[in-house]
Design an enzyme around this catalytic site. Structure first.
Site, short mmCIF file in Angstrom:
data_model
loop_
_atom_site.label_atom_id
_atom_site.label_comp_id
_atom_site.label_asym_id
_atom_site.label_seq_id
_atom_site.Cartn_x
_atom_site.Cartn_y
_atom_site.Cartn_z
N SER A 249 3.64 41.01 6.05
CA SER A 249 3.24 41.81 7.21
C SER A 249 2.41 41.01 8.21
O SER A 249 1.51 41.54 8.84
CB SER A 249 2.45 43.04 6.75
OG SER A 249 1.29 42.65 6.02
N GLN B 164 -7.07 31.02 14.55
CA GLN B 164 -8.06 30.99 15.63
C GLN B 164 -7.48 30.42 16.93
O GLN B 164 -7.67 30.95 18.01
CB GLN B 164 -9.27 30.17 15.20
CG GLN B 164 -10.04 30.76 14.05
CD GLN B 164 -11.16 29.84 13.56
OE1 GLN B 164 -11.40 28.79 14.13
NE2 GLN B 164 -11.81 30.22 12.48
N GLU C 146 -4.83 21.14 22.30
CA GLU C 146 -5.18 20.80 20.92
C GLU C 146 -4.51 19.50 20.53
O GLU C 146 -3.73 18.92 21.30
CB GLU C 146 -4.77 21.95 19.98
CG GLU C 146 -5.53 23.24 20.24
CD GLU C 146 -5.14 24.36 19.31
OE1 GLU C 146 -4.16 24.21 18.57
OE2 GLU C 146 -5.83 25.39 19.31
N ALA D 258 6.19 41.85 -4.20
CA ALA D 258 7.58 41.65 -4.59
C ALA D 258 7.59 40.85 -5.88
O ALA D 258 6.98 39.78 -5.97
CB ALA D 258 8.34 40.91 -3.50
N ASP E 46 4.79 33.06 -2.86
CA ASP E 46 5.70 34.03 -3.49
C ASP E 46 7.13 33.91 -2.98
O ASP E 46 8.09 33.91 -3.76
CB ASP E 46 5.19 35.46 -3.26
CG ASP E 46 3.78 35.67 -3.77
OD1 ASP E 46 3.39 34.99 -4.73
OD2 ASP E 46 3.07 36.51 -3.20
N THR F 164 -11.54 25.93 14.29
CA THR F 164 -10.33 25.70 15.04
C THR F 164 -10.28 24.32 15.71
O THR F 164 -11.30 23.78 16.16
CB THR F 164 -10.14 26.77 16.12
OG1 THR F 164 -9.01 26.43 16.93
CG2 THR F 164 -11.36 26.86 17.03
N ARG G 218 2.91 19.44 11.05
CA ARG G 218 2.97 20.51 12.06
C ARG G 218 1.99 20.23 13.19
O ARG G 218 0.82 19.94 12.96
CB ARG G 218 2.62 21.86 11.42
CG ARG G 218 2.54 23.00 12.44
CD ARG G 218 2.21 24.31 11.78
NE ARG G 218 0.84 24.38 11.32
CZ ARG G 218 -0.20 24.79 12.07
NH1 ARG G 218 -0.02 25.11 13.34
NH2 ARG G 218 -1.40 24.86 11.56
N LEU H 202 2.34 30.03 14.85
CA LEU H 202 2.57 31.40 15.31
C LEU H 202 3.80 31.46 16.21
O LEU H 202 4.55 32.44 16.20
CB LEU H 202 1.35 31.93 16.06
CG LEU H 202 0.13 32.30 15.21
CD1 LEU H 202 -1.03 32.72 16.09
CD2 LEU H 202 0.45 33.38 14.19
#
Length: 538
Positions: A16, A50, A121, A162, A223, A259, A386, A392
């Site tokens: 979620s 953040q 960043e 799950a 998971d 951050t 990354r 996001l």
């Protein structure tokens, strides 16, 4: 024994966060959707993000520049088509988020018009990070949660784990290898329930809880990766676990992240004597990619024999700091640290899983009807490291592309009875201390042997002990009723094995994988792919 499932839907979304909820909202007008949340709906990595979301909104910036920066940060291991796909679709996916009501920070231009305040960043050549102060994830998550809870075609099941995916070949059904639904652990009723779905989407986040020190919330236990592997999906690049350079070093806030935007706005990394060290390691200094900064901090801590180093932005005006980093300022003040005056003690901590379940541009895995989006997946975007604020973004872009693909599929038509969960030969657990012991041992050995700097011998030691732990946990799982801790431990030990096996495949140092036995990168390298025993090529 076959049963009628407790739940049935067109699309079951496990997770979620930004990936799962953005997908749910895009699908809800077209399909019946169930969203599964392990804890409270908003609890997850998205909530604690953040920095912000990278997208080209500035006229002096370009998609080509975003692509180039991402490829450089990925240390030659990104899939160029995936990077181009994400960067090209960034703006309209972020605009969708804005249309949902997320309020990003703005600023007034000299002509009096408002525009987004964009920050910069590590790894970015331009200011392209949209943010909501220093709590972007909270703004995104709370907005999407509110929308999802209000939608009549989205059913939210909280406090549900799950357990495993139900796939056709495991239950003896003929035809193509496809997902049928999932078994679900209801933590309130302490029972396993069944959900039938035409499509299942893994949006479960990463696996950083496999390490002793992490910035992630407790639910980040790998998971989705473990369930997909057991269902027959390939995984890739799991050796590339990103360690965020600047987690707060404080006994009362071990998971608190500082951050990267702090360094983007001028914060400096310092030794205990106040001297800077990043210029000694990289010409980009504090704005070097995270793998370089994390290794530099790790090196200096070991060289000096100290428990932490320091991040210092106190040379900036007090009003500037409080305006741009209000959440961090208040959090630190409550711990006795004044961000406007004091250097902040920091250490690296496991932060982001760059590898995962192999998927295509629509988020489709190796099993028909099974999708994986967000941090659980391997899309090729991140390569060996990354770049900041692409995470996001990846959630939003693949939430959109998966939704477009799922809309083309038929809704639930298959009414084949599904097998019930068999608890006839298990007992209640009587030695929960075993779970706790194995839990702590696994996370500590991963930190010590499969951390920021590795060796072949350490990896071999880790794999031997992980194999023994797997045997113990599998035996425990077979004889006792499931629990939240047992389910997470089973998944974590599986992902730990996959991380080590990927690391042992890579005979070089690149990005987030640094080994003393192979300190140089190879001239030609590709992703490290693992194929499960149940893999069936589509």
């Amino acid at each position: 024994m076959n049963i009628t499932p407790e739940y049935s839907c067109d699309v079951l979304i496990i997770g979620s966060g930004a990936a799962g909820l953005s997908l749910a909202l895009r699908l809800a007008e077209h399909r019946s959707v169930i969203v599964l949340s392990k804890g409270p709906m908003s609890e997850g990595s998205t909530l604690y993000a953040q920095g912000g979301i990278a997208a080209v909104f500035d006229e002096t910036d370009s998609v080509d520049s975003h692509v180039e920066d991402t490829l450089i940060a990925g240390a030659g291991l990104c899939e160029p088509h995936a990077v181009s796909f994400v960067a090209s679709n960034a703006r309209h996916c972020v605009q969708w988020l804005i249309d949902q009501g997320v309020l990003f920070d703005t600023q007034l231009q000299p002509n009096g018009e408002a525009s987004f305040h964009l920050t910069r960043e590590g790894g970015h050549s331009h200011r392209r990070i949209l943010h909501a102060a220093d709590a972007t994830g909270k703004a995104v998550e709370t907005t999407l949660v509110g929308k999802a809870l209000a939608h009549p075609n989205i059913r939210v099941l909280e406090r549900r784990n799950a357990v495993d995916l139900i796939v056709s070949h495991k239950i003896g059904l003929p035809g193509p290898h496809r997902v049928m639904g999932a078994w679900i652990w209801n933590r309130d009723l302490e029972k396993v329930e069944t959900c039938r779905a035409a499509c299942v989407v893994l949006a479960t986040g990463g696996a950083s809880k496999v390490y002793q020190y992490t910035t992630n919330p407790d639910i980040a236990s790998g998971d989705g990766i473990a369930m997909a592997w057991r269902a027959g999906c390939r995984v890739a690049n799991l050796e590339f676990n990103q360690f965020h350079p600047t987690a707060l070093f404080h006994p009362q806030a071990r998971n608190f992240l500082l951050t990267e935007a702090l360094r983007g706005e001028g914060a400096l990394l310092k030794r205990p004597d106040g001297s800077r060290f990043m210029p000694d390691f990289d010409e980009r200094a504090e704005l070097a990619p995270r793998d370089i900064v994390a290794r530099a901090i790790d090196h200096e801590m070991k060289r000096l024999g100290v428990d932490c180093l320091y991040l210092d932005i106190s040379h900036k005006p007090q009003a500037f700091i409080r305006q741009h980093f209000p959440m961090i300022y208040e959090k630190l003040l409550g711990l006795g640290i004044d961000l406007t005056k004091d250097p902040v003690p920091v250490v690296p901590a496991a932060h982001y899983t760059c590898g995962g379940v192999m998927v295509d541009e629509a988020g489709r895995s190796d099993v028909d009807g099974l999708y994986a989006i967000g941090e659980v997946s391997y899309t090729g975007l991140h390569g060996a490291n990354r770049m900041a604020s692409n995470s996001l973004l990846e959630c939003l872009v693949y939430g959109w592309s998966a939704a477009e693909d799922i809309k083309k599929r038929p809704p639930v038509t298959d009414c084949v009875p599904l097998p019930a969960w068999d608890e006839s030969r298990v007992d209640n657990a009587d030695e929960r201390v075993v779970i706790q012991h194995n839990w702590h041992e696994l996370r500590l050995l991963m930190w010590d042997y499969v951390g920021i700097v590795r060796t072949t011998r350490r990896l071999e030691r880790a794999l031997r002990r992980i194999t023994m732990l797997q045997q113990e946990i599998d035996e425990y799982y077979a004889h006792f009723r499931v629990s939240n801790n047992l389910l997470e431990l089973r998944n974590l030990v599986q992902v730990a094995e996959l991380i080590v096996r990927c690391a042992m495949q890579r005979k070089e140092s690149r990005g987030l994988h640094y080994t003393l036995d192979y300190p140089q990168p190879l001239s030609d390298a590709g992703p490290s792919v693992l194929t499960p025993p149940l893999y069936i090529k589509r």
